[in-house]
Design a protein around this motif. Structure first.
Motif, PDB file in Angstrom:
ATOM      1  N   GLU A 175       0.830  -1.206   0.000  1.00  0.00           N
ATOM      2  CA  GLU A 175       0.000   0.000   0.000  1.00  0.00           C
ATOM      3  C   GLU A 175       0.872   1.267   0.000  1.00  0.00           C
ATOM      4  O   GLU A 175       0.640   2.188  -0.786  1.00  0.00           O
ATOM      5  N   LEU A 176       1.887   1.296   0.854  1.00  0.00           N
ATOM      6  CA  LEU A 176       2.773   2.455   0.920  1.00  0.00           C
ATOM      7  C   LEU A 176       3.503   2.662  -0.408  1.00  0.00           C
ATOM      8  O   LEU A 176       3.615   3.789  -0.898  1.00  0.00           O
ATOM      9  N   ARG A 177       3.981   1.574  -0.988  1.00  0.00           N
ATOM     10  CA  ARG A 177       4.711   1.662  -2.254  1.00  0.00           C
ATOM     11  C   ARG A 177       3.802   2.141  -3.381  1.00  0.00           C
ATOM     12  O   ARG A 177       4.168   3.016  -4.163  1.00  0.00           O
ATOM     13  N   GLU A 178       2.609   1.577  -3.452  1.00  0.00           N
ATOM     14  CA  GLU A 178       1.683   1.961  -4.521  1.00  0.00           C
ATOM     15  C   GLU A 178       1.226   3.412  -4.375  1.00  0.00           C
ATOM     16  O   GLU A 178       0.967   4.078  -5.380  1.00  0.00           O
ATOM     17  N   ASN A 179       1.142   3.900  -3.138  1.00  0.00           N
ATOM     18  CA  ASN A 179       0.743   5.296  -2.916  1.00  0.00           C
ATOM     19  C   ASN A 179       1.731   6.281  -3.525  1.00  0.00           C
ATOM     20  O   ASN A 179       1.351   7.403  -3.861  1.00  0.00           O
ATOM     21  N   ILE A 180       2.989   5.876  -3.660  1.00  0.00           N
ATOM     22  CA  ILE A 180       3.977   6.776  -4.258  1.00  0.00           C
ATOM     23  C   ILE A 180       4.308   6.364  -5.692  1.00  0.00           C
ATOM     24  O   ILE A 180       5.241   6.890  -6.298  1.00  0.00           O
ATOM     25  N   HIS A 181       3.561   5.407  -6.224  1.00  0.00           N
ATOM     26  CA  HIS A 181       3.714   4.934  -7.606  1.00  0.00           C
ATOM     27  C   HIS A 181       5.133   4.431  -7.886  1.00  0.00           C
ATOM     28  O   HIS A 181       5.703   4.716  -8.943  1.00  0.00           O
ATOM     29  N   ALA A 182       5.670   3.679  -6.947  1.00  0.00           N
ATOM     30  CA  ALA A 182       7.001   3.093  -7.115  1.00  0.00           C
ATOM     31  C   ALA A 182       6.859   1.605  -7.429  1.00  0.00           C
ATOM     32  O   ALA A 182       5.844   0.984  -7.110  1.00  0.00           O
ATOM     33  N   THR A 183       7.885   1.057  -8.057  1.00  0.00           N
ATOM     34  CA  THR A 183       7.901  -0.376  -8.331  1.00  0.00           C
ATOM     35  C   THR A 183       8.634  -1.099  -7.212  1.00  0.00           C
ATOM     36  O   THR A 183       9.367  -0.481  -6.423  1.00  0.00           O
ATOM     37  N   GLN A 184       8.449  -2.402  -7.167  1.00  0.00           N
ATOM     38  CA  GLN A 184       9.191  -3.199  -6.196  1.00  0.00           C
ATOM     39  C   GLN A 184      10.688  -3.064  -6.436  1.00  0.00           C
ATOM     40  O   GLN A 184      11.462  -2.984  -5.481  1.00  0.00           O
ATOM     41  N   GLN A 185      11.083  -3.025  -7.684  1.00  0.00           N
ATOM     42  CA  GLN A 185      12.508  -2.891  -8.020  1.00  0.00           C
ATOM     43  C   GLN A 185      13.068  -1.574  -7.484  1.00  0.00           C
ATOM     44  O   GLN A 185      14.170  -1.544  -6.936  1.00  0.00           O
ATOM     45  N   GLU A 186      12.320  -0.495  -7.632  1.00  0.00           N
ATOM     46  CA  GLU A 186      12.771   0.802  -7.121  1.00  0.00           C
ATOM     47  C   GLU A 186      12.942   0.771  -5.613  1.00  0.00           C
ATOM     48  O   GLU A 186      13.916   1.307  -5.078  1.00  0.00           O
ATOM     49  N   LEU A 187      11.993   0.143  -4.923  1.00  0.00           N
ATOM     50  CA  LEU A 187      12.092   0.035  -3.462  1.00  0.00           C
ATOM     51  C   LEU A 187      13.278  -0.818  -3.065  1.00  0.00           C
ATOM     52  O   LEU A 187      14.027  -0.466  -2.150  1.00  0.00           O
ATOM     53  N   ALA A 188      13.455  -1.933  -3.737  1.00  0.00           N
ATOM     54  CA  ALA A 188      14.576  -2.825  -3.432  1.00  0.00           C
ATOM     55  C   ALA A 188      15.896  -2.080  -3.587  1.00  0.00           C
ATOM     56  O   ALA A 188      16.783  -2.179  -2.714  1.00  0.00           O
TER      57      ALA A 188
END
Length: 77
Positions: A12-25
Motif C-alpha cells: 500500500e505504501l509503495r503503490e501510494n507513491i507509484h514506485a515499483t518493487q525494483q525501485e524500493l529494493a
C-alpha cells in the motif's frame, strides 16, 4: 506480528507513491526477490530493513508496521 498484514501495508505504501518493487529494493539496498517476499508476507524483515523503510518513507515504525497510534488503541478498548 502478522507478516501478511505488514506485507499488505508495504504494498500500500509503495503503490501510494507509484514506485515499483525494483525501485524500493534498490533504495533499501536489498534484492528484488527479498523485497517481493516481504510484500507477499513470506518473509519477516530485519531491523535494518525497517530502519531503511522508516527513512525512505520519512515516517515512523508504527506506520510501516501498521500499528495504531496510542490514542487509537485506547479508543479500541
Amino acid at each position: 506480528m502478522d507478516t501478511f498484514q505488514i506485507g499488505n501495508r508495504l504494498r500500500e505504501l509503495r503503490e501510494n507513491i507509484h514506485a515499483t518493487q525494483q525501485e524500493l529494493a534498490e533504495a533499501l539496498e536489498v534484492s528484488h526477490s527479498y523485497y517481493s517476499r516481504l510484500e507477499e508476507g513470506r518473509r519477516g524483515m530485519t531491523l535494518k530493513t525497517l530502519y531503511r523503510l522508516v527513512d525512505y518513507y520519512d515516517t515512523d515504525a508504527n506506520t510501516i508496521l501498521n500499528i495504531p497510534k496510542k490514542e487509537e488503541r485506547k479508543r479500541g478498548r
